[in-house]
Write an enzyme that holds these catalytic residues in place. Structure first.
Site, PDB file in Angstrom:
ATOM      1  N   PHE A  81      38.355  71.792   3.000  1.00 18.41           N
ATOM      2  CA  PHE A  81      37.770  73.084   3.341  1.00 18.41           C
ATOM      3  C   PHE A  81      37.124  72.948   4.708  1.00 18.41           C
ATOM      4  O   PHE A  81      36.282  72.076   4.921  1.00 18.41           O
ATOM      5  CB  PHE A  81      36.738  73.448   2.273  1.00 18.41           C
ATOM      6  CG  PHE A  81      36.005  74.746   2.492  1.00 18.41           C
ATOM      7  CD1 PHE A  81      36.554  75.941   2.041  1.00 18.41           C
ATOM      8  CD2 PHE A  81      34.772  74.769   3.113  1.00 18.41           C
ATOM      9  CE1 PHE A  81      35.867  77.130   2.215  1.00 18.41           C
ATOM     10  CE2 PHE A  81      34.087  75.956   3.286  1.00 18.41           C
ATOM     11  CZ  PHE A  81      34.630  77.140   2.837  1.00 18.41           C
ATOM     12  N   GLY A  88      34.383  77.511  10.584  1.00 21.33           N
ATOM     13  CA  GLY A  88      33.390  77.575  11.654  1.00 21.33           C
ATOM     14  C   GLY A  88      33.330  76.327  12.505  1.00 21.33           C
ATOM     15  O   GLY A  88      34.330  75.695  12.829  1.00 21.33           O
ATOM     16  N   ARG A  89      32.100  75.957  12.858  1.00 21.30           N
ATOM     17  CA  ARG A  89      31.896  74.827  13.765  1.00 21.30           C
ATOM     18  C   ARG A  89      32.313  73.498  13.150  1.00 21.30           C
ATOM     19  O   ARG A  89      32.712  72.576  13.867  1.00 21.30           O
ATOM     20  CB  ARG A  89      30.420  74.770  14.190  1.00 21.30           C
ATOM     21  CG  ARG A  89      30.026  75.867  15.171  1.00 21.30           C
ATOM     22  CD  ARG A  89      28.584  75.750  15.588  1.00 21.30           C
ATOM     23  NE  ARG A  89      27.676  75.953  14.458  1.00 21.30           N
ATOM     24  CZ  ARG A  89      26.349  75.837  14.550  1.00 21.30           C
ATOM     25  NH1 ARG A  89      25.789  75.515  15.695  1.00 21.30           N
ATOM     26  NH2 ARG A  89      25.588  76.041  13.489  1.00 21.30           N
ATOM     27  N   LEU A  90      32.210  73.375  11.804  1.00 20.05           N
ATOM     28  CA  LEU A  90      32.654  72.141  11.169  1.00 20.05           C
ATOM     29  C   LEU A  90      34.137  71.910  11.419  1.00 20.05           C
ATOM     30  O   LEU A  90      34.570  70.783  11.681  1.00 20.05           O
ATOM     31  CB  LEU A  90      32.380  72.180   9.667  1.00 20.05           C
ATOM     32  CG  LEU A  90      30.942  71.944   9.205  1.00 20.05           C
ATOM     33  CD1 LEU A  90      30.856  72.055   7.700  1.00 20.05           C
ATOM     34  CD2 LEU A  90      30.444  70.579   9.667  1.00 20.05           C
ATOM     35  N   THR A 130      35.628  66.619   1.842  1.00 19.92           N
ATOM     36  CA  THR A 130      34.952  67.394   2.876  1.00 19.92           C
ATOM     37  C   THR A 130      35.493  66.988   4.240  1.00 19.92           C
ATOM     38  O   THR A 130      35.909  65.844   4.455  1.00 19.92           O
ATOM     39  CB  THR A 130      33.436  67.164   2.846  1.00 19.92           C
ATOM     40  OG1 THR A 130      33.165  65.763   3.018  1.00 19.92           O
ATOM     41  CG2 THR A 130      32.841  67.630   1.526  1.00 19.92           C
ATOM     42  N   GLU A 190      26.718  69.367  -5.928  1.00 22.29           N
ATOM     43  CA  GLU A 190      26.721  67.947  -6.260  1.00 22.29           C
ATOM     44  C   GLU A 190      25.968  67.670  -7.560  1.00 22.29           C
ATOM     45  O   GLU A 190      26.357  66.786  -8.331  1.00 22.29           O
ATOM     46  CB  GLU A 190      26.118  67.148  -5.103  1.00 22.29           C
ATOM     47  CG  GLU A 190      26.436  65.675  -5.156  1.00 22.29           C
ATOM     48  CD  GLU A 190      26.243  65.010  -3.812  1.00 22.29           C
ATOM     49  OE1 GLU A 190      27.234  64.860  -3.078  1.00 22.29           O
ATOM     50  OE2 GLU A 190      25.094  64.648  -3.490  1.00 22.29           O
ATOM     51  N   ASP A 206      28.328  56.098   4.618  1.00 23.87           N
ATOM     52  CA  ASP A 206      27.628  56.894   5.624  1.00 23.87           C
ATOM     53  C   ASP A 206      27.663  56.144   6.963  1.00 23.87           C
ATOM     54  O   ASP A 206      27.118  55.045   7.085  1.00 23.87           O
ATOM     55  CB  ASP A 206      26.183  57.138   5.171  1.00 23.87           C
ATOM     56  CG  ASP A 206      25.477  58.168   6.032  1.00 23.87           C
ATOM     57  OD1 ASP A 206      25.761  58.245   7.232  1.00 23.87           O
ATOM     58  OD2 ASP A 206      24.636  58.907   5.483  1.00 23.87           O
TER      59      ASP A 206
END
Length: 309
Positions: free
Chosen positions: A83, A86-88, A174, A264, A287
């Protein structure tokens, strides 16, 4: 005549049973056993098996050769849904697709399902062999208010209308992730959950579960297994659809009570009640802001954004 007809039906029924039993036994014989590909003793430094005997996949615990031998005969197709709005999308989509094209299930058929808004400019990707992509336009103009809700509603709709008849396995990720090394058939399973890289190394009492008793996502104090990350989840299309529908039902329940819990946390409640068949170690969603500890020998997928909940 009636007697002969009954006898014929009996014979046909017995024949069907024998044929069914033959193929059932054959499938059981050909079914891949956990011990054929998974050896938890290879990683004594980490949790490799859950209390319900599901494998936790770490580098060194699995035999890719045994898995390739098994899955290579099955003519599989896997879906990967992402998905991006926009900016992502502008910032991460090209990196995500380039890395997934290179590292995700190489040598197997993969369909990339891109769920984007109408304003996204799709990057030019030179797709590898056995790769294809499909674009689903997000038509709701309120995606920015609750991106996870819109993402899950869209995913459920397209599993029912498009995806379930096309793939054997389906993963949802993501767009802020980037593949850094091979992610292969070791991730395939009926129901696959991703361990949260941050919370894996913390005490269970500190997990950020939903604790309000009236919420559908509530996990009472003293209960719970692991804390799962919603950035990478998969399984058969039916299992993924079940997860999404439970989340949507939970959201509706909570909104009626004026509660607002995160995707989540609903995901963690789902896997608390319906234990996943396979868990992926923090290597599959580390991360990038943190240097990996010794337990994380290879970062397979890196999370590019700061996400603390």
């Amino acid at each position: 005549m009636n007697c002969k007809r009954k006898m014929l039906l009996l014979i046909l029924g017995l024949s069907f049973f024998l044929v069914f039993d033959h193929y059932s036994r054959k499938n059981q014989e050909e079914e891949l056993q956990l011990s054929d590909w998974f050896d938890p003793r290879k990683r004594p430094d980490v949790i490799t098996t859950t209390s319900w005997l599901a494998p936790v996949v770490w580098e060194g615990t699995f035999s890719r050769e045994a898995l390739e031998k098994h899955y290579g005969k099955q003519n599989l197709t896997t879906g990967l849904a992402v998905f991006a709005t926009g900016r992502l999308a502008d910032q991460y989509l090209e990196l995500f697709l380039h890395s997934a094209n290179k590292y995700f299930l190489t040598g197997y058929r993969v369909i990339f399902y891109l769920m984007v808004d109408a304003l996204v400019r799709l990057p030019q990707i030179r797709w590898g062999p056995l790769r294809q992509f499909k674009v689903f336009i997000i038509t709701e103009d309120s995606w920015w208010a609750n991106a996870d809700l819109v993402r899950m509603k869209s995913l459920a709709k397209h599993i029912i209308w498009d995806i379930q008849g096309e793939v054997d396995f389906l993963f949802s990720m993501t767009v802020t992730q980037i593949f850094q090394s091979n992610v292969g058939v070791e991730v395939l399973g009926e129901s696959v959950a991703q361990l949260h890289a941050w919370w894996y190394f913390k005490n269970r009492a500190s997990f950020p579960y939903e604790r309000r008793p009236k919420s559908a996502a509530c996990i009472p104090f003293g209960q719970g297994d692991f804390y799962y990350d919603g950035a990478f989840v998969g399984g058969t299309p039916l299992e993924v659809l079940n997860l999404v529908e439970e989340y949507l039902n939970g959201i509706i329940h909570d909104l009626r009570l004026r509660l607002n819990s995160t995707y989540e946390k609903h995901l963690n409640k789902y896997f608390f009640l319906r234990k996943p068949a396979k868990l992926l170690s923090p290597e599959y969603n580390w991360d990038a802001d943190f240097y990996p500890p010794p337990q994380v020998q290879y970062v397979k997928v890196a999370q590019q954004s700061k996400r603390r909940q």
